[in-house]
Structures are given as C-alpha cells and as structure tokens.
Design a protein around this motif. Structure first.
Motif, PDB file in Angstrom:
ATOM      1  N   PHE A  29     -11.006  -5.677 -35.433  1.00 40.40           N
ATOM      2  CA  PHE A  29     -10.182  -5.316 -34.375  1.00 40.40           C
ATOM      3  C   PHE A  29     -11.220  -5.528 -33.165  1.00 40.40           C
ATOM      4  N   TYR A  32     -10.336  -7.173 -29.823  1.00 38.28           N
ATOM      5  CA  TYR A  32      -9.007  -6.629 -28.939  1.00 38.28           C
ATOM      6  C   TYR A  32      -9.234  -5.486 -27.912  1.00 38.28           C
ATOM      7  N   TRP A  53     -11.504  -3.958 -24.366  1.00 37.54           N
ATOM      8  CA  TRP A  53     -12.433  -4.645 -25.845  1.00 37.54           C
ATOM      9  C   TRP A  53     -13.891  -3.821 -25.791  1.00 37.54           C
ATOM     10  N   ALA A  98      -2.155  -4.312 -29.561  1.00 33.43           N
ATOM     11  CA  ALA A  98      -3.324  -4.962 -29.586  1.00 33.43           C
ATOM     12  C   ALA A  98      -3.119  -6.116 -28.823  1.00 33.43           C
ATOM     13  N   ARG A  99      -4.239  -6.460 -27.879  1.00 36.59           N
ATOM     14  CA  ARG A  99      -4.032  -7.731 -27.355  1.00 36.59           C
ATOM     15  C   ARG A  99      -5.372  -8.576 -27.656  1.00 36.59           C
ATOM     16  N   VAL A 100      -5.223  -9.864 -27.875  1.00 41.46           N
ATOM     17  CA  VAL A 100      -6.508 -10.687 -28.233  1.00 41.46           C
ATOM     18  C   VAL A 100      -7.108 -10.789 -26.925  1.00 41.46           C
ATOM     19  N   GLU A 101      -8.451 -10.052 -26.679  1.00 43.02           N
ATOM     20  CA  GLU A 101      -8.965 -10.213 -25.635  1.00 43.02           C
ATOM     21  C   GLU A 101     -10.303  -9.515 -25.614  1.00 43.02           C
ATOM     22  N   TYR A 113       0.679  -7.399 -24.580  1.00 42.02           N
ATOM     23  CA  TYR A 113      -0.005  -7.093 -25.910  1.00 42.02           C
ATOM     24  C   TYR A 113       0.858  -8.219 -27.067  1.00 42.02           C
ATOM     25  N   ASP A 114       0.103  -8.278 -27.802  1.00 42.40           N
ATOM     26  CA  ASP A 114       0.094  -9.410 -28.936  1.00 42.40           C
ATOM     27  C   ASP A 114       0.628  -8.990 -30.314  1.00 42.40           C
TER      28      ASP A 114
END
Length: 126
Positions: A29, A32, A53, A98-101, A113-114
C-alpha cells in the motif's frame, strides 16, 4: 487489483470513539494516497478525510475537523481513521479508497480514487 478491507465499525454512544482500519491485501500500500468517505441512508457518498502517499499531508471535511484523524502505517499496509467525539450525524457506512499516487498530494473527489473497500457500518446513538 488491490483489495481493500475495512474494519472497526460498530455502534457507539454519542461522544464515544471508534478507529477504522483499511488493510490492503495482495500488494503493498506504500505508493497509494488514501481516503475515507461515508454514505448515510438516502444521501450521496461524501468525502471525510484524505492522506497523501508521504503521509505528511492530510485533509478533512469541515464537520469532522478536530474530531477525526487519518493516518497510515505502510509497514502494515493499513490506513486508519480515528474518530472521536462521535455525533449521531456521523452515522453512515464508511468506505476507504486508494489512489495510485506516490506524491505529496491528497484527494477529496470520489472519482479521483482507483480502488474501494466494501464499507463498514458506523452507528452513533444519542
């Protein structure tokens, strides 16, 4: 896929506290940005809190400022929402996202958010 599993919901008297956890399984994680949202019956899902993040930047909706705290433990792949001084109007299903960031930004929009968890119910009674 990054399955997110919330826990920690329940019933609590007004003025009480709960801590929600959001655990990511199957993948780290650590890259994210995280967020918490809630949805009360008959209402739209709304932003509650977000964390970058890096963990250094957080953001809250006005009605929970000073009462809720979002944090993360990347060693445990978990994001937390500590909720104190709960009010009946906090009653809702709470969702983590969660966002890939990998940066220092936080996000308050649902469509930013993903991945989403399944939700955990919080009921605050007076």
């Amino acid at each position: 896929q990054v399955p997110l599993v919330e826990s920690g919901g329940g019933m609590v008297q007004a003025g009480g506290s709960l801590r929600l956890s959001c655990a990511a399984s199957g993948r780290t994680f650590s890259t994210y940005a995280g967020g918490w949202f809630r949805q009360a019956p008959g209402k739209e899902r709304e932003f509650v809190a977000a964390i970058s993040w890096s963990g250094g930047n957080t953001h809250y909706r006005d009605s929970v400022k000073g009462r809720f705290t979002i944090s993360r433990d990347d060693a445990k792949n978990t994001v937390y929402l500590q909720m104190n001084s709960l009010k009946p109007e906090d009653t809702a299903v709470y969702y983590c996202a969660a966002r890939v960031e990998g940066g220092s930004l936080y996000y308050s929009g649902i469509y930013e958010y993903d991945y989403w968890g399944q939700g955990t119910q919080v009921i605050v009674f007076s």
